[in-house]
Write a protein that holds these residues in place. Sequence first.
Motif, PDB file in Angstrom:
ATOM      1  N   GLU A  34       0.825  -1.211   0.000  1.00 13.65           N
ATOM      2  CA  GLU A  34       0.000   0.000   0.000  1.00 13.65           C
ATOM      3  C   GLU A  34       0.863   1.267   0.000  1.00 13.65           C
ATOM      4  OE1 GLU A  34      -3.162   0.284  -0.347  1.00 13.65           O
ATOM      5  OE2 GLU A  34      -3.901  -1.760  -0.049  1.00 13.65           O
ATOM      6  N   ARG A  35       1.962   1.224   0.719  1.00 13.62           N
ATOM      7  CA  ARG A  35       2.849   2.398   0.763  1.00 13.62           C
ATOM      8  C   ARG A  35       3.462   2.667  -0.616  1.00 13.62           C
ATOM      9  NH1 ARG A  35       8.136   2.710   1.473  1.00 13.62           N
ATOM     10  NH2 ARG A  35       8.314   0.540   2.195  1.00 13.62           N
ATOM     11  N   LEU A  36       3.914   1.614  -1.294  1.00 14.15           N
ATOM     12  CA  LEU A  36       4.518   1.792  -2.616  1.00 14.15           C
ATOM     13  C   LEU A  36       3.470   2.201  -3.644  1.00 14.15           C
ATOM     14  CD1 LEU A  36       7.005  -1.224  -2.742  1.00 14.15           C
ATOM     15  CD2 LEU A  36       7.475   1.170  -2.186  1.00 14.15           C
ATOM     16  N   LEU A  37       2.288   1.596  -3.583  1.00 14.96           N
ATOM     17  CA  LEU A  37       1.219   1.973  -4.506  1.00 14.96           C
ATOM     18  C   LEU A  37       0.859   3.444  -4.328  1.00 14.96           C
ATOM     19  CD1 LEU A  37      -0.851   0.941  -6.615  1.00 14.96           C
ATOM     20  CD2 LEU A  37      -2.412   0.523  -4.703  1.00 14.96           C
ATOM     21  N   GLY A  38       0.707   3.861  -3.064  1.00 16.29           N
ATOM     22  CA  GLY A  38       0.379   5.256  -2.798  1.00 16.29           C
ATOM     23  C   GLY A  38       1.467   6.200  -3.260  1.00 16.29           C
ATOM     24  N   ALA A  39       2.735   5.818  -3.084  1.00 19.13           N
ATOM     25  CA  ALA A  39       3.848   6.690  -3.490  1.00 19.13           C
ATOM     26  C   ALA A  39       3.920   6.825  -5.004  1.00 19.13           C
ATOM     27  CB  ALA A  39       5.158   6.137  -2.938  1.00 19.13           C
ATOM     28  N   LEU A  40       3.635   5.749  -5.735  1.00 20.45           N
ATOM     29  CA  LEU A  40       3.615   5.844  -7.194  1.00 20.45           C
ATOM     30  C   LEU A  40       2.554   6.838  -7.664  1.00 20.45           C
ATOM     31  CD1 LEU A  40       4.005   2.049  -8.052  1.00 20.45           C
ATOM     32  CD2 LEU A  40       5.618   3.855  -8.698  1.00 20.45           C
ATOM     33  N   VAL A  41       1.408   6.809  -7.017  1.00 10.82           N
ATOM     34  CA  VAL A  41       0.337   7.743  -7.375  1.00 10.82           C
ATOM     35  C   VAL A  41       0.745   9.182  -7.054  1.00 10.82           C
ATOM     36  CG1 VAL A  41      -2.011   8.466  -6.777  1.00 10.82           C
ATOM     37  CG2 VAL A  41      -1.501   6.044  -7.164  1.00 10.82           C
ATOM     38  N   VAL A  42       1.312   9.398  -5.873  1.00 10.55           N
ATOM     39  CA  VAL A  42       1.736  10.748  -5.467  1.00 10.55           C
ATOM     40  C   VAL A  42       2.741  11.312  -6.457  1.00 10.55           C
ATOM     41  CG1 VAL A  42       3.032  12.033  -3.723  1.00 10.55           C
ATOM     42  CG2 VAL A  42       1.219  10.460  -3.019  1.00 10.55           C
ATOM     43  N   HIS A  43       3.766  10.543  -6.829  1.00 13.62           N
ATOM     44  CA  HIS A  43       4.782  11.050  -7.756  1.00 13.62           C
ATOM     45  C   HIS A  43       4.247  11.167  -9.171  1.00 13.62           C
ATOM     46  CE1 HIS A  43       8.269  11.579  -5.266  1.00 13.62           C
ATOM     47  NE2 HIS A  43       8.143  10.375  -4.739  1.00 13.62           N
ATOM     48  N   GLY A  44       3.303  10.295  -9.538  1.00 12.85           N
ATOM     49  CA  GLY A  44       2.702  10.420 -10.853  1.00 12.85           C
ATOM     50  C   GLY A  44       1.946  11.724 -11.009  1.00 12.85           C
ATOM     51  N   HIS A  45       1.441  12.247  -9.916  1.00 13.70           N
ATOM     52  CA  HIS A  45       0.730  13.526  -9.939  1.00 13.70           C
ATOM     53  C   HIS A  45       1.686  14.704  -9.812  1.00 13.70           C
ATOM     54  CE1 HIS A  45      -1.794  16.798  -8.243  1.00 13.70           C
ATOM     55  NE2 HIS A  45      -2.724  16.299  -9.045  1.00 13.70           N
ATOM     56  N   ARG A  46       2.697  14.561  -8.961  1.00 15.05           N
ATOM     57  CA  ARG A  46       3.607  15.686  -8.713  1.00 15.05           C
ATOM     58  C   ARG A  46       4.531  15.959  -9.894  1.00 15.05           C
ATOM     59  NH1 ARG A  46       5.799  14.250  -2.616  1.00 15.05           N
ATOM     60  NH2 ARG A  46       3.870  14.740  -1.469  1.00 15.05           N
ATOM     61  N   ASP A  47       5.188  14.905 -10.386  1.00 13.73           N
ATOM     62  CA  ASP A  47       6.186  15.080 -11.441  1.00 13.73           C
ATOM     63  C   ASP A  47       6.277  13.783 -12.225  1.00 13.73           C
ATOM     64  OD1 ASP A  47       8.367  15.568 -13.061  1.00 13.73           O
ATOM     65  OD2 ASP A  47       9.524  16.596 -11.505  1.00 13.73           O
ATOM     66  N   ARG A  48       5.441  13.660 -13.218  1.00 11.75           N
ATOM     67  CA  ARG A  48       5.373  12.425 -13.998  1.00 11.75           C
ATOM     68  C   ARG A  48       6.697  12.144 -14.704  1.00 11.75           C
ATOM     69  NH1 ARG A  48       1.347   9.413 -16.529  1.00 11.75           N
ATOM     70  NH2 ARG A  48       2.344   7.624 -17.510  1.00 11.75           N
ATOM     71  N   ALA A  49       7.328  13.182 -15.232  1.00 14.34           N
ATOM     72  CA  ALA A  49       8.578  12.981 -15.965  1.00 14.34           C
ATOM     73  C   ALA A  49       9.667  12.424 -15.057  1.00 14.34           C
ATOM     74  CB  ALA A  49       9.026  14.295 -16.600  1.00 14.34           C
ATOM     75  N   ALA A  50       9.780  12.958 -13.851  1.00 16.62           N
ATOM     76  CA  ALA A  50      10.794  12.466 -12.917  1.00 16.62           C
ATOM     77  C   ALA A  50      10.520  11.028 -12.517  1.00 16.62           C
ATOM     78  CB  ALA A  50      10.838  13.362 -11.677  1.00 16.62           C
ATOM     79  N   LEU A  51       9.251  10.682 -12.328  1.00 18.17           N
ATOM     80  CA  LEU A  51       8.901   9.309 -11.977  1.00 18.17           C
ATOM     81  C   LEU A  51       9.225   8.359 -13.121  1.00 18.17           C
ATOM     82  CD1 LEU A  51       7.597   7.263 -10.047  1.00 18.17           C
ATOM     83  CD2 LEU A  51       5.384   7.828 -11.086  1.00 18.17           C
TER      84      LEU A  51
END
Length: 465
Positions: A34-51
């Motif tokens: 759940e922590r990794l899934l949530g972090a992927l979503v957070v970074h996908g919203h904040r900075d998709r290119a960096a992710l």
Amino acid sequence: MIEGEFAAPSPGALADEVAAVLIGRRDPGVETFERLLGALVVHGHRDRAALMAALESVPRAFAARPDLPVRRLAGVVAAAREPIPAGEPREKPGVGWLEVCQHMALDYVAGTRTAEVAARLRSGDPVPFLLSVPSGPGGLVEPQALVERLAAYGRLGVRPGPADLGQALLRCGGPVDPDVLRAAERLDLPEGQRVADWLRQGGLPAPQGWRERERGVPERPSRRRGARIGRRILVGHEAIEGRGAFPRPFWSLFRKFEPGIPCPHYSLVDGRDAHMVAVLPRHPEVAAARMLTGVASAADQNGPGAPAFLDALAAADGPAGPAVHLAVAYGLAAIPQGEREAAVRALVLLTARGRLDGELLGRELTELVGLGTLKVPLLTESLRAAAAAPQGAAGVWAVLADALPGLLAHTRPQAHGALLAVAADAARCSGARGELPEVTALAGRAGSSMLLKEARRLRDVLAGH
């Protein structure tokens, strides 16, 4: 609170953690997943290119088939680094969905949520954070946390994903502070009233359940028929109201569950894990009932064990009724050692938390032994291990105090000498007193067998000698 709640590691650190899980191929557990899934979503919203750049270092293929949660995480990672080109149609999770097995209802919920996350990441339309990320390790979402998350969505002008909101609601319930209810009613979202009504009713209502034995006259295991002829006790439940507001793949969970309906899955191991309990953390009975066929297969067919499932059932906060106790019963005499060890931990934890119904578990063990489903030596080994654990002796005695009379009266007592020894030790450690007439009668027989010696020892312990 929202900002701190969804703090995520840097994209590089996240990619390293995800890579470790994918390379390991083993279920990382509910909390890490759940922590990794949530972090992927957070970074996908904040900075998709960096992710996307960070995820290039993550493996794209597996050397061997990984556990189901790992495959789901890999699907989300693939979606995060491979956006849909402009002009191509977007994915629509749940479209064309077909229910193929009533046992897989919890798996449908979990799979639909991750499919929705993947679809939004792939289309470049991720949410700022997930509503359904648990507030703690067991899967619960606190009502106040859900309302605060939705309020943040309202301020940002974001609409929740139907599966994400649906999973959050299934994880949320129980007594709710009046201030939280008032805050839910003030939510600036079309879903606000639905959430307020859900919290007001206490979350998902517990369905009425029933217990039934498999059809057919109990037969000994055979190569042709295996062990599944009238030898298992299963649990079903009535339909649950309120499915219409949830995505269609969730509807299977709300349907009447009839355990006697044939199932195309032989062991149900692929979906029998702690994640299934975390779908409905306040209703471990529903999770146990849906997965009970798989748990039983580990006892009567040498099916694969799933220890994390039993651990999660015992750790859940909801009521432990017939289905949970049957799951523990099968686990205590399962053939895979890891399953037996998990059942021992579950028995001890249920005892420590005051959730063990010793009389209920004792009755189930008696009947399953009488049907030939459970093997007494394996059961004895597990109960001995449980009695040796801190606080375990009280639970073991609570179980055996009810099980022994039936076992001695209706099965071959000659096989129960070692079990009586466990009972005597557990009774002594827990300070039990009283009398079991069947044990007293056995202790009065002439002879010096282990069975008679242990019967006398147990009789004397209960008499305070």
